[in-house]
Motif scaffolding. Structure first.
Motif, PDB file in Angstrom:
ATOM      1  N   GLY A 228       0.770  -1.236  -0.191  1.00  0.00           N
ATOM      2  CA  GLY A 228      -0.283   0.213  -0.024  1.00  0.00           C
ATOM      3  C   GLY A 228       1.186   1.252   0.159  1.00  0.00           C
ATOM      4  N   ALA A 231       2.580   1.666  -3.178  1.00  0.00           N
ATOM      5  CA  ALA A 231       1.636   2.597  -4.522  1.00  0.00           C
ATOM      6  C   ALA A 231       1.042   3.782  -4.006  1.00  0.00           C
ATOM      7  CB  ALA A 231       0.400   1.957  -4.074  1.00  0.00           C
ATOM      8  N   PHE A 236       2.706  10.216  -5.080  1.00  0.00           N
ATOM      9  CA  PHE A 236       3.421  11.188  -4.892  1.00  0.00           C
ATOM     10  C   PHE A 236       4.043  12.165  -6.482  1.00  0.00           C
ATOM     11  CE2 PHE A 236       2.832  11.015  -0.334  1.00  0.00           C
ATOM     12  CZ  PHE A 236       3.095  12.711  -0.329  1.00  0.00           C
ATOM     13  N   ASN A 239       2.339  12.592  -9.004  1.00  0.00           N
ATOM     14  CA  ASN A 239       0.386  13.793  -7.962  1.00  0.00           C
ATOM     15  C   ASN A 239      -0.611  13.231  -8.153  1.00  0.00           C
ATOM     16  OD1 ASN A 239       0.599  16.095  -7.182  1.00  0.00           O
ATOM     17  ND2 ASN A 239       1.994  17.132  -8.226  1.00  0.00           N
ATOM     18  N   ASN A 240      -1.382  11.497  -8.237  1.00  0.00           N
ATOM     19  CA  ASN A 240      -2.087  11.360  -8.538  1.00  0.00           C
ATOM     20  C   ASN A 240      -3.323  11.127  -7.086  1.00  0.00           C
ATOM     21  OD1 ASN A 240      -3.700   9.207  -9.168  1.00  0.00           O
ATOM     22  ND2 ASN A 240      -2.519   9.155 -10.992  1.00  0.00           N
ATOM     23  N   GLN A 241      -4.252  11.540  -6.830  1.00  0.00           N
ATOM     24  CA  GLN A 241      -4.637  11.224  -5.925  1.00  0.00           C
ATOM     25  C   GLN A 241      -5.207  10.336  -5.375  1.00  0.00           C
ATOM     26  OE1 GLN A 241      -5.954  13.616  -7.525  1.00  0.00           O
ATOM     27  NE2 GLN A 241      -5.172  15.795  -7.616  1.00  0.00           N
ATOM     28  N   VAL A 242      -6.207   9.508  -6.424  1.00  0.00           N
ATOM     29  CA  VAL A 242      -6.375   7.922  -6.051  1.00  0.00           C
ATOM     30  C   VAL A 242      -5.477   7.236  -5.505  1.00  0.00           C
ATOM     31  CG1 VAL A 242      -6.348   7.321  -8.065  1.00  0.00           C
ATOM     32  CG2 VAL A 242      -8.115   6.491  -6.749  1.00  0.00           C
ATOM     33  N   MET A 243      -4.120   7.266  -6.558  1.00  0.00           N
ATOM     34  CA  MET A 243      -3.387   5.936  -6.089  1.00  0.00           C
ATOM     35  C   MET A 243      -2.980   6.652  -4.516  1.00  0.00           C
ATOM     36  SD  MET A 243      -0.480   6.076  -9.147  1.00  0.00           S
ATOM     37  CE  MET A 243       0.518   4.730  -8.754  1.00  0.00           C
ATOM     38  N   LEU A 244      -2.884   8.010  -4.367  1.00  0.00           N
ATOM     39  CA  LEU A 244      -2.661   8.228  -2.813  1.00  0.00           C
ATOM     40  C   LEU A 244      -3.412   7.474  -1.543  1.00  0.00           C
ATOM     41  CD1 LEU A 244      -0.048   9.643  -1.264  1.00  0.00           C
ATOM     42  CD2 LEU A 244      -1.122  11.478  -2.062  1.00  0.00           C
ATOM     43  N   THR A 245      -4.449   8.700  -1.846  1.00  0.00           N
ATOM     44  CA  THR A 245      -5.569   7.609  -0.948  1.00  0.00           C
ATOM     45  C   THR A 245      -5.154   6.545  -0.626  1.00  0.00           C
ATOM     46  OG1 THR A 245      -7.298   8.121  -2.577  1.00  0.00           O
ATOM     47  CG2 THR A 245      -7.615   9.360  -0.582  1.00  0.00           C
ATOM     48  N   GLY A 246      -5.681   5.087  -1.837  1.00  0.00           N
ATOM     49  CA  GLY A 246      -5.492   3.971  -2.096  1.00  0.00           C
ATOM     50  C   GLY A 246      -5.166   3.771  -1.204  1.00  0.00           C
ATOM     51  N   ILE A 248      -2.298   4.723   0.713  1.00  0.00           N
ATOM     52  CA  ILE A 248      -2.195   4.757   1.842  1.00  0.00           C
ATOM     53  C   ILE A 248      -3.757   4.107   2.887  1.00  0.00           C
ATOM     54  CG2 ILE A 248      -2.572   6.552   4.231  1.00  0.00           C
ATOM     55  CD1 ILE A 248       0.268   6.583   1.977  1.00  0.00           C
ATOM     56  N   LEU A 249      -4.649   4.137   2.811  1.00  0.00           N
ATOM     57  CA  LEU A 249      -5.888   3.472   3.129  1.00  0.00           C
ATOM     58  C   LEU A 249      -5.286   2.133   3.830  1.00  0.00           C
ATOM     59  CD1 LEU A 249      -8.725   4.353   1.672  1.00  0.00           C
ATOM     60  CD2 LEU A 249      -8.357   4.605   3.496  1.00  0.00           C
TER      61      LEU A 249
ATOM     62  N   LEU B  10      -1.144  16.902  -1.582  1.00  0.00           N
ATOM     63  CA  LEU B  10      -1.080  14.932  -0.859  1.00  0.00           C
ATOM     64  C   LEU B  10      -0.678  15.001   0.562  1.00  0.00           C
ATOM     65  CD1 LEU B  10       1.171  14.318  -4.160  1.00  0.00           C
ATOM     66  CD2 LEU B  10      -1.392  14.440  -3.929  1.00  0.00           C
ATOM     67  N   SER B  17      -5.761  10.241   5.491  1.00  0.00           N
ATOM     68  CA  SER B  17      -6.031   8.864   5.020  1.00  0.00           C
ATOM     69  C   SER B  17      -5.955   8.103   6.084  1.00  0.00           C
ATOM     70  CB  SER B  17      -5.096   7.980   3.620  1.00  0.00           C
ATOM     71  OG  SER B  17      -5.539   8.960   2.476  1.00  0.00           O
ATOM     72  N   HIS B  44      -4.803  -1.848  -3.078  1.00  0.00           N
ATOM     73  CA  HIS B  44      -3.123  -1.480  -3.378  1.00  0.00           C
ATOM     74  C   HIS B  44      -3.201  -1.890  -5.078  1.00  0.00           C
ATOM     75  CE1 HIS B  44      -1.193  -5.057  -2.959  1.00  0.00           C
ATOM     76  NE2 HIS B  44      -1.095  -5.186  -1.398  1.00  0.00           N
ATOM     77  N   VAL B  46      -4.069  -0.638  -7.287  1.00  0.00           N
ATOM     78  CA  VAL B  46      -4.257   1.720  -7.405  1.00  0.00           C
ATOM     79  C   VAL B  46      -2.793   1.500  -8.377  1.00  0.00           C
ATOM     80  CG1 VAL B  46      -3.689   2.035  -5.418  1.00  0.00           C
ATOM     81  CG2 VAL B  46      -5.468   3.159  -7.112  1.00  0.00           C
ATOM     82  N   VAL B  47      -1.744   0.326  -7.964  1.00  0.00           N
ATOM     83  CA  VAL B  47      -0.363   1.011  -8.311  1.00  0.00           C
ATOM     84  C   VAL B  47      -0.492   0.681  -9.670  1.00  0.00           C
ATOM     85  CG1 VAL B  47       0.284  -1.390  -7.818  1.00  0.00           C
ATOM     86  CG2 VAL B  47       1.940   0.621  -7.691  1.00  0.00           C
TER      87      VAL B  47
END
Lengths: 465, 98
Positions: A228, A231, A236, A239-246, A248-249, B10, B17, B44, B46-47
């Motif tokens: 996670g 990913a 970072f 600059n992709n928010q969905v990758m970041l939220t997914g 980190i969650l 971010l 998050s 994950h 999502v990568v």
């Protein structure tokens, strides 16, 4: 314009992940939650393919992308559909490994790509983090996978922890060196980068190698949260928010889940990772008392004439894949007017919740499964407890013996029932490597053999009673 | 510092998050630990989006980038598709039976 549409898609994707995880934590909504998250993921993937722009340029290489998606998709569906229920944990580990490998590969490509351009320390840092965490997660998951399906045996050598620390330290030093000397990438930076990659893979292997097979669920959960974070590094970078939220969650949820799993075994995460149990195995063998064995036909009679039977499934049931036979036995007994319930210890099986999944596969009704507290309340009025391949989770030493390594772990108090029949393959101690006093108690009888065979024979015996 | 400045939003997302992840999970019954782990495993995946971006930006004559990107798309897809399907299979069995 299309980029702002994509932003909204990413927002939707992030929200579906949160809702999906939330719904996954309730039995009634779990399946829907999974589908919602999958829907969000599909949306985010399609959005990226068709709408992503960088410096006004759309993505190309559609042929490659779709072929890759197709191959990965087909293999993924086939593997996931064909895998046996007992092999689920391995499968999760394997998929986790592919995610980690994906993150590491992205970092590798971006590093090569960056070397042609100006690099900021921040970018380089996220690339390196993605590489290291992804590679550790990949290598570790592969070892965990091998251990769970029995291809890789536990392996530890003296001073391994020191070696592990050294590998980790060297890896970090190389990475920091790469960051500090970053003034236009040169050949030695590339060499350093690949050294970091190799060390990360090595560390992943060394990290999981000495941990016992029964602890793999905790390790997989931990590596899951690693992936996670890897990913999120990608988030970072782009600059992709969905990758970041997914990312980190999963990183934080996975960490909590890991801790919850450890708690259920009354151990700390450190204890699992360093494995103080390994030492206990070699410890002095306690004097073995006398145990009595029971024959199949006797066991069948006892079960058939009982009023309340409680089945305690464990690791042995999963290994023998005896869940269907177990359900057969339950039906057979119910026909004889015996009430049958299951007592599920939170860490029974190969993963928390694993027993529920297995028994559900065999069509055992959900309301027959009692959680530990309910089961302990019902045990004193139970006539016969049938322990199927469980050991440490029914060891009374956890309650009575402060010297025992499992002292304090919540257990199923089967000794409060009138009679206990324990099915095991041999008198070998369980994972914790300690004797189980339960087996030597007067009310306990041992029924040796492979869980599946024993159950099948019991069923035919009970039919004749 | 410049990095933090550039990515301050971010960083907000990261911190929120983290707490959200802890909140969402902390009340889960033990029964659901395995499916939940599997579901998180799929998420994950999502990568894959990073893999698609890398693949889509690779120049047509940069074979190493193309091959590595292609490989990462396959691996990422495996994670996503396999993860969600396995989770669904596990949860399918939790249907309440009459």
């Amino acid at each position: 314009m299309s980029f702002s549409v994509l932003s909204i898609i990413y927002l939707l994707g992030s929200v579906t992940f949160i809702i999906g995880l939330k719904m996954l934590s309730h039995p009634a909504t779990a399946r829907k939650g999974n589908l919602i998250a999958a829907g969000g993921m599909t949306l985010a993937i399609l959005g990226t393919i068709f709408l992503y722009e960088h410096n006004g340029e759309r993505l190309h290489n559609y042929g490659w992308i779709f072929t890759g998606l197709l191959i990965g998709g087909v293999i993924g569906v086939l593997a996931a559909k064909k895998v046996k229920m007992t092999a689920m944990p391995e499968m999760v580990s394997l998929f986790n490994g592919t995610g980690g490998a994906c993150a590491a590969l992205i970092s590798a490509i971006e590093f090569r790509h960056l070397s042609e351009n100006v690099v900021t320390t921040g970018e380089l840092l996220t690339i390196l983090l993605g590489l290291m965490i992804g590679a550790v997660s990949f290598a570790g998951s592969m070892i965990a996978w091998g251990k769970l399906n029995g291809r890789i045996k536990d392996f530890a050598f003296k001073g391994q922890h020191i070696v592990n620390q050294v590998v980790l330290a060297v890896m970090v030093i190389c990475a920091v060196w790469l960051l500090w000397s970053n003034d236009g990438l040169q050949v030695h930076h590339h060499i350093l980068f690949y050294i970091v990659l190799v060390l990360a893979l090595l560390y992943g292997v060394l990290f999981v190698m000495p941990i016992g097979g029964a602890d793999m669920p905790v390790v997989i959960s931990l590596l899951n949260s690693f992936t996670g974070v890897a990913a999120a590094c990608g988030g970072f970078l782009y600059n992709n928010q969905v990758m970041l939220t997914g990312g980190i969650l999963v990183g934080s949820a996975g960490t909590i889940l890991t801790i919850l799993m450890c708690k259920a075994m009354n151990r700390s995460l450190k204890n699992v990772l360093i494995g103080s149990f390994g030492g206990a195995k070699a410890g002095v063998a306690k004097e073995q008392g006398l145990y009595k064995a029971i024959s199949l036909s006797d066991a069948a009679v006892v079960l058939a004439y009982a009023q309340k039977v409680m089945i305690v499934p464990g690791y042995g049931l999963a290994v023998a894949q005896a869940q269907h036979a177990c359900h057969e036995l339950e039906k057979q007994l119910e026909e004889k007017g015996v009430s049958v319930l299951y007592a599920i210890h939170p860490v029974a099986g190969r993963m928390p919740g694993h027993m529920n999944v297995l028994l559900a596969e065999a069509d055992v009704s959900y309301d027959k499964l009692l959680e530990m507290e309910q089961a302990n309340a019902a045990l004193p009025t139970t006539d016969v407890v049938l322990v199927l391949g469980a050991n440490d989770v029914v060891n009374p030493a956890a309650k009575h013996d402060p010297d025992s390594p499992i002292y304090g772990m919540p257990i199923l108090e089967v000794e409060t029932a009138k009679m206990v029949i324990v099915n095991k393959r041999s008198m070998k101690p369980g994972y914790a490597g300690i004797e189980n006093d339960l087996f030597f108690q007067p009310k306990t009888s041992m029924l040796f053999g492979d869980a599946k065979q024993v159950l099948q024979q019991l069923i035919s015996e009970i039919k004749q009673v | 510092m410049a990095f933090i400045h550039q990515h301050i939003e971010l960083i907000y997302i990261v911190i929120l998050s983290i707490f959200l992840g802890i909140e969402v999970i902390s009340r889960v019954p033990a029964v659901l630990h395995t499916p939940l782990m599997s579901g998180a495993n799929a998420i994950h995946g999502v990568v894959i989006i990073g893999a698609i971006i890398v693949m889509g930006q690779a120049e047509a004559d940069n074979y190493i980038a193309l091959i590595l990107g292609f490989l990462s798309v396959i691996l990422g897809t495996l994670n996503v598709v396999g993860g969600f399907v396995v989770t669904d299979r596990m949860l399918e069995m939790f249907k309440s039976k009459k």
